[in-house]
Design an enzyme around this catalytic site. Structure first.
Site, mmCIF file in Angstrom:
data_model
loop_
_atom_site.group_PDB
_atom_site.id
_atom_site.type_symbol
_atom_site.label_atom_id
_atom_site.label_comp_id
_atom_site.label_asym_id
_atom_site.label_seq_id
_atom_site.Cartn_x
_atom_site.Cartn_y
_atom_site.Cartn_z
ATOM 1 N N CYS A 136 -5.121 0.171 3.812
ATOM 2 C CA CYS A 136 -5.018 -1.224 4.240
ATOM 3 C C CYS A 136 -6.349 -1.963 4.128
ATOM 4 O O CYS A 136 -6.393 -3.128 3.728
ATOM 5 C CB CYS A 136 -4.488 -1.299 5.666
ATOM 6 S SG CYS A 136 -5.530 -0.444 6.888
ATOM 7 N N GLN A 145 0.817 -1.218 0.000
ATOM 8 C CA GLN A 145 0.000 0.000 0.000
ATOM 9 C C GLN A 145 0.850 1.267 0.000
ATOM 10 O O GLN A 145 0.326 2.373 -0.166
ATOM 11 C CB GLN A 145 -0.933 0.011 1.209
ATOM 12 C CG GLN A 145 -0.226 0.148 2.549
ATOM 13 C CD GLN A 145 -1.172 -0.031 3.720
ATOM 14 O OE1 GLN A 145 -1.570 -1.146 4.047
ATOM 15 N NE2 GLN A 145 -1.535 1.079 4.347
#
Length: 438
Positions: free
Chosen positions: A70, A64
């Site tokens: 997330c 990410q």
């Protein structure tokens, strides 16, 4: 009136510190290498190998980067699992940028609708102040992820790859936030057709998002080569059609189960959080609160059936970053510092010491000779350079203390749990700790 620290009191502190020679050793160790390295317990690593009695295969570890996506990565990682299984693929990635584009647009609309709803509330009141604190952010919850997929579907990563600002969201989020705060003030004072004015504001937000993230695809051709080197092509797919054909996950059958052992949230009840969401008119955030043992049983049942589990936890607590271990004995801060830390999970929630901060995926669990879990395999989205090539170990003790949520299919729940989930949710205040975003 505040009582000051007197010279006499300070001298007493100094004498107490000097009275124990161990304090000097502690100081030398911490000054040299820092409190965490000095307190690290290597036995936690020895006692928790990366071996599990139940373990699912996964694709390449995702990253990410400098973003708070997330929850999107974890959600898409559970969905790609089904695609890889169906299409005989070694690895696969769905576009996190695509999902984020529509999350940002929907969050802007949700915020502006909240501004209209609270237009008569005082600007300096707690509610409006709370809304203005974070009009736009990267975080989210499972139900928010499900709402996005149900409305917009999903696409392969190649159809909407990463951009500079999908991977480094800070400047983009800041500018969106500034714009939305300004829009909020204008909307609150506006006369006439406020909805039309809001739509003009959303048009500007859309423009900013396209410039930063690119244009989301509406129709595309899906091409891939499977493990057997066979080539496949499927033309003219929309994102929703792609989702229905290649993922087919029944999102309406998934439920978010939390463990919040605070006195204001009895077990067996459902909860939602006021002003928490992204897709207006879409799926609302809803939790069923159960004991931690029930969350584990549900997660184990889904893993045994060959399916990964999305979960939300407070990832920064007691984590041995170099080895990717989350355990209650990773650091012996109490012996090192000569103090005790005695709060339980409920007290940590009540004092804002802990809350859900990060979402990941369970890919495995180790069951002991009695069938009880003692450690969990975790797939993170921080690249393969962290943890153990991107994977982490969570001890079962840590699960009890710092894991707050698992998402499972309803079919793994008991009849009593399903009935409890069907209850009308109790509405929590917007600032309740269960309103925190992963």
């Amino acid at each position: 009136m505040y009582n000051p620290i007197s010279p006499e009191l300070l001298e007493g502190f100094e004498r107490d510190f000097a009275s124990d020679p161990v304090n000097s050793l502690r100081m030398h160790a911490v000054v040299k290498c820092g409190v965490s390295d000095a307190a690290e317990n290597h036995l936690e690593d020895v006692d928790n190998p990366m071996v599990f009695s139940i373990e699912l295969e996964s694709g390449d570890v995702t990253d990410q980067k400098s973003s708070g996506r997330c929850w999107l990565f974890a959600g898409l990682n559970t969905m790609r699992f089904e695609i890889m299984r169906k299409l005989n693929l070694k690895t696969f990635e769905l576009s996190q940028n695509y999902q984020m584009f529509y999350d940002k647009l929907e969050k802007a609309n949700y915020f502006l609708e909240s501004v209209l709803k609270t237009a008569d509330e005082p600007l300096d009141g707690r509610l409006v102040n709370f809304l203005l604190q974070n009009p736009m952010q990267d975080g989210g919850q499972w139900d928010m992820f499900a709402a996005l997929v149900e409305k917009y579907g999903c696409v392969p990563k190649s159809m909407m790859p990463e951009t500079f600002h999908s991977s480094a969201t800070g400047a983009m989020v800041h500018l969106l936030t500034v714009k939305l705060r300004e829009d909020a003030l204008i909307l609150r004072e506006a006369k006439g057709d406020r909805q039309a004015l809001k739509e003009q504001m959303l048009n500007e937000i859309y423009r900013m998002l396209v410039i930063c993230l690119g244009t989301p695809p509406k129709v595309f051709d899906f091409e891939y080569r499977d493990k057997d080197k066979e080539f496949h092509r499927d033309c003219g797919l929309t994102p929703v059609a792609f989702y229905k054909k290649y993922v087919g996950q029944a999102l309406d059958e998934t439920v978010a189960v939390i463990n919040a052992p605070t006195s204001d949230k009895p077990y067996g009840k459902t909860y939602t959080v006021d002003y928490l969401g992204n897709v207006a008119g879409g799926r609302a955030v809803k939790y069923l609160n159960l004991p931690s043992a029930d969350l584990k049983a549900l997660a184990v049942a889904q893993l045994k059936d060959g399916n990964p589990v999305w979960f939300g936890c407070d990832v920064g607590k007691m984590q041995m970053r170099k080895r990717g271990i989350m355990g209650m004995h990773t650091f012996d801060y109490e012996k090192l510092l000569g103090v005790s830390f005695g709060m339980d999970k409920a007290q940590r929630l009540d004092t804002s010491e802990s809350m859900l901060t990060h979402a990941m995926v369970f890919l495995g669990v180790n069951l002991d000779e009695n069938g009880k879990p003692n450690r969990w395999k975790v797939e993170n989205s921080w690249s393969d350079e962290r943890g153990q090539k991107g994977y982490y170990i969570m001890t079962d003790e840590w699960f009890d203390q710092y894991n707050y949520q698992v998402v499972v299919n309803k079919k793994y729940m008991t009849e009593e749990q399903r009935k409890a989930y069907d209850q009308k949710p109790i509405v929590l205040k917007p600032w309740d700790p269960m309103g925190s975003l992963a």
